[in-house]
Scaffold this motif. Structure first.
Motif, PDB file in Angstrom:
ATOM      1  N   ARG A 104       0.922  -1.378   0.055  1.00 18.29           N
ATOM      2  CA  ARG A 104       0.158  -0.205  -0.046  1.00 18.29           C
ATOM      3  C   ARG A 104       0.666   1.123   0.009  1.00 18.29           C
ATOM      4  NH1 ARG A 104      -2.336  -1.735   4.006  1.00 18.29           N
ATOM      5  NH2 ARG A 104      -1.642  -0.442   5.491  1.00 18.29           N
ATOM      6  N   TRP A 105       1.533   1.170   0.634  1.00 21.05           N
ATOM      7  CA  TRP A 105       3.123   2.465   0.682  1.00 21.05           C
ATOM      8  C   TRP A 105       3.825   1.735  -1.094  1.00 21.05           C
ATOM      9  CZ3 TRP A 105       5.607  -0.363   5.457  1.00 21.05           C
ATOM     10  CH2 TRP A 105       4.540  -0.145   6.572  1.00 21.05           C
ATOM     11  N   GLY A 106       3.672   1.104  -1.306  1.00 26.71           N
ATOM     12  CA  GLY A 106       3.995   1.493  -2.796  1.00 26.71           C
ATOM     13  C   GLY A 106       4.990   0.928  -3.061  1.00 26.71           C
ATOM     14  N   ILE A 107       6.117  -0.173  -2.098  1.00 29.47           N
ATOM     15  CA  ILE A 107       6.970  -0.913  -2.787  1.00 29.47           C
ATOM     16  C   ILE A 107       6.520  -2.196  -3.213  1.00 29.47           C
ATOM     17  CG2 ILE A 107       8.708  -1.760  -0.902  1.00 29.47           C
ATOM     18  CD1 ILE A 107       8.134  -0.391   1.230  1.00 29.47           C
ATOM     19  N   VAL A 133      14.374   2.155  -0.418  1.00 27.02           N
ATOM     20  CA  VAL A 133      12.781   2.678   0.662  1.00 27.02           C
ATOM     21  C   VAL A 133      13.745   3.615   1.888  1.00 27.02           C
ATOM     22  CG1 VAL A 133      11.265   2.547   2.553  1.00 27.02           C
ATOM     23  CG2 VAL A 133      11.477   0.475   0.464  1.00 27.02           C
ATOM     24  N   VAL A 134      13.708   4.898   1.814  1.00 24.40           N
ATOM     25  CA  VAL A 134      14.370   6.196   3.529  1.00 24.40           C
ATOM     26  C   VAL A 134      13.105   6.480   3.656  1.00 24.40           C
ATOM     27  CG1 VAL A 134      15.167   7.899   3.281  1.00 24.40           C
ATOM     28  CG2 VAL A 134      15.546   6.861   1.249  1.00 24.40           C
ATOM     29  N   ALA A 135      13.523   5.512   5.362  1.00 23.88           N
ATOM     30  CA  ALA A 135      12.096   6.321   6.159  1.00 23.88           C
ATOM     31  C   ALA A 135      12.780   7.365   6.959  1.00 23.88           C
ATOM     32  CB  ALA A 135      12.091   4.548   7.123  1.00 23.88           C
ATOM     33  N   HIS A 136      12.274   7.982   8.132  1.00 23.02           N
ATOM     34  CA  HIS A 136      12.570   9.302   8.998  1.00 23.02           C
ATOM     35  C   HIS A 136      11.441   9.199   9.367  1.00 23.02           C
ATOM     36  CE1 HIS A 136      10.390  10.362   5.402  1.00 23.02           C
ATOM     37  NE2 HIS A 136       9.827  11.783   5.587  1.00 23.02           N
ATOM     38  N   ASP A 137      11.339  10.730  11.086  1.00 23.19           N
ATOM     39  CA  ASP A 137      10.563  11.145  10.984  1.00 23.19           C
ATOM     40  C   ASP A 137      10.930  12.277  11.794  1.00 23.19           C
ATOM     41  OD1 ASP A 137      12.111  10.368  13.239  1.00 23.19           O
ATOM     42  OD2 ASP A 137      11.236   8.799  13.953  1.00 23.19           O
ATOM     43  N   ASP A 138      10.863  13.062  12.601  1.00 23.91           N
ATOM     44  CA  ASP A 138      10.855  13.625  12.728  1.00 23.91           C
ATOM     45  C   ASP A 138      11.037  13.988  14.759  1.00 23.91           C
ATOM     46  OD1 ASP A 138      11.086  16.914  12.941  1.00 23.91           O
ATOM     47  OD2 ASP A 138       9.233  17.606  13.130  1.00 23.91           O
ATOM     48  N   ALA A 139      11.965  12.995  14.814  1.00 22.88           N
ATOM     49  CA  ALA A 139      12.435  12.921  16.246  1.00 22.88           C
ATOM     50  C   ALA A 139      13.425  11.827  16.136  1.00 22.88           C
ATOM     51  CB  ALA A 139      11.656  12.105  17.308  1.00 22.88           C
ATOM     52  N   GLY A 140      14.478  12.282  15.215  1.00 23.94           N
ATOM     53  CA  GLY A 140      16.293  11.916  14.750  1.00 23.94           C
ATOM     54  C   GLY A 140      15.841   9.732  14.793  1.00 23.94           C
ATOM     55  N   ASN A 141      14.755   9.870  14.392  1.00 31.33           N
ATOM     56  CA  ASN A 141      14.452   8.156  13.465  1.00 31.33           C
ATOM     57  C   ASN A 141      14.027   7.310  15.084  1.00 31.33           C
ATOM     58  OD1 ASN A 141      14.809   8.425  10.563  1.00 31.33           O
ATOM     59  ND2 ASN A 141      16.468   9.156  10.833  1.00 31.33           N
ATOM     60  N   THR A 142      13.587   8.161  15.908  1.00 28.77           N
ATOM     61  CA  THR A 142      13.759   7.038  16.915  1.00 28.77           C
ATOM     62  C   THR A 142      11.983   5.944  16.743  1.00 28.77           C
ATOM     63  OG1 THR A 142      12.117   9.181  17.896  1.00 28.77           O
ATOM     64  CG2 THR A 142      14.421   8.631  18.502  1.00 28.77           C
ATOM     65  N   SER A 143      11.385   6.866  15.944  1.00 29.55           N
ATOM     66  CA  SER A 143       9.837   6.026  15.541  1.00 29.55           C
ATOM     67  C   SER A 143      10.103   4.963  14.199  1.00 29.55           C
ATOM     68  CB  SER A 143       8.603   6.340  15.955  1.00 29.55           C
ATOM     69  OG  SER A 143       8.919   7.668  14.343  1.00 29.55           O
ATOM     70  N   ALA A 144      11.377   5.760  13.043  1.00 29.67           N
ATOM     71  CA  ALA A 144      11.328   5.529  12.001  1.00 29.67           C
ATOM     72  C   ALA A 144      11.662   3.868  11.659  1.00 29.67           C
ATOM     73  CB  ALA A 144      11.828   6.918  10.772  1.00 29.67           C
ATOM     74  N   ALA A 145      12.820   4.302  12.727  1.00 31.12           N
ATOM     75  CA  ALA A 145      13.984   2.871  13.106  1.00 31.12           C
ATOM     76  C   ALA A 145      13.170   1.642  13.158  1.00 31.12           C
ATOM     77  CB  ALA A 145      14.474   3.388  13.677  1.00 31.12           C
ATOM     78  N   ARG A 146      11.808   1.756  13.569  1.00 36.81           N
ATOM     79  CA  ARG A 146      10.427   0.750  13.563  1.00 36.81           C
ATOM     80  C   ARG A 146      10.800  -0.352  12.279  1.00 36.81           C
ATOM     81  NH1 ARG A 146       7.806  -2.670  17.527  1.00 36.81           N
ATOM     82  NH2 ARG A 146       5.785  -3.459  16.209  1.00 36.81           N
TER      83      ARG A 146
END
Length: 284
Positions: A80-83, A89-102
């Motif tokens: 669904r995200w298009g992968i 794939v490049v994941a990110h967030d707005d908190a130092g990747n503390t959630s994107a790392a999941r």
């Protein structure tokens, strides 16, 4: 693929038209408005990923606050995200990747290797003066096929004995490890034998990962090197993935305890230690 991609490399990929799936995983404990923040402004083309519903099953005491979803559910979300199979794939967030790392860890665990974290996340993109896009992005569905077993995983029984064979790192804030506060889980403290290694110590003041040599020094002071059997937990298996990314940058493999302290502390038969030392003052 490297664990990290910097903003200049991502911008160059996007400018050259190289196929890149951007995933925005804005989520934080106590802030349920990740999607609203995303809609206000995100990296152009980035698709929003909702951590509580797309990267986890509903909470249950026996599995913790963020149980890992089934392979089929996760694969459906990734498509669904298009992968697709050959994407980067490049994941990110707005908190130092503390959630994107999941998300990084879950894709790696599912056998998808072409995934990295945007070092510094959205803050680094903003700092570079690059534009943001408002509103939702709907991806063209992908066709990726996911598997499992790509990353090390331990369960509660293994976590209980891990300190006898290696080092078990607790990635939560120090005050939660010591048992001074516990905002969400039933008991305060840490798994007996675990060593305090707060996730924040992986980052510099700008929210970027420390260089590999500084991470190696940090972990060596905690008794960890590439030859040490290492496992990590946190509150619910989210920020522990960030610690595993930092360990990978340092050249150290590590396993994840997915249920983490939220699973452990819900089982009254398992002891909890308090204080600054790994053994601490244990209580049932």
């Amino acid at each position: 693929m490297d664990t990290l991609m910097d903003v200049s490399a991502l911008h160059a990929r996007m400018a050259s038209g190289q196929r890149t799936v951007l995933l925005d995983v804005r989520w934080a404990l106590g802030d349920p408005e990740g999607r609203a923040h995303y809609l206000e402004g995100h990296i152009p083309g980035a698709v929003y990923v909702d951590l509580p519903t797309e990267l986890a099953e509903p909470a249950e005491p026996a599995r913790g606050r963020h149980p890992l979803p089934s392979r089929d559910k996760f694969q459906a979300a990734a498509r669904r995200w298009g992968i697709s199979a050959d994407d980067v794939v490049v994941a990110h967030d707005d908190a130092g990747n503390t959630s994107a790392a999941r998300l990084w860890w879950m894709l790696r665990n599912a056998g998808f290797r072409s995934v990295c974290l945007l070092d510094g996340g959205l803050a680094a993109w903003r700092q570079a003066g690059l534009p943001l896009q408002a509103g939702p992005v709907e991806a063209v569905p992908g066709n990726v096929t996911l598997a499992g077993g790509g990353m090390g995983v331990i369960d509660a029984a293994q976590a209980a004995d891990w300190a006898n064979r290696g080092v078990l790192l607790d990635a939560r804030a120090g005050e939660r490890y010591r048992g001074e506060i516990e905002p969400v889980d039933p008991r305060a403290g840490h798994i007996p034998g675990a060593v305090s290694a707060p996730t924040a110590g992986n980052l510099d003041d700008a929210g970027r990962f420390l260089p590999a040599e500084r991470l190696r020094l940090r972990f060596s002071r905690l008794g960890v090197d590439a030859a040490t059997p290492t496992a990590v937990y946190c509150g619910s298996g989210v920020t522990a993935a960030h610690e595993i990314a930092a360990l990978e940058i340092a050249g150290i493999p590590a396993a994840l305890f997915p249920g983490s302290f939220s699973e452990w502390s819900n089982d009254v038969s398992r002891p909890v230690a308090t204080g600054a030392e790994p053994g601490g003052a244990a209580a049932g």
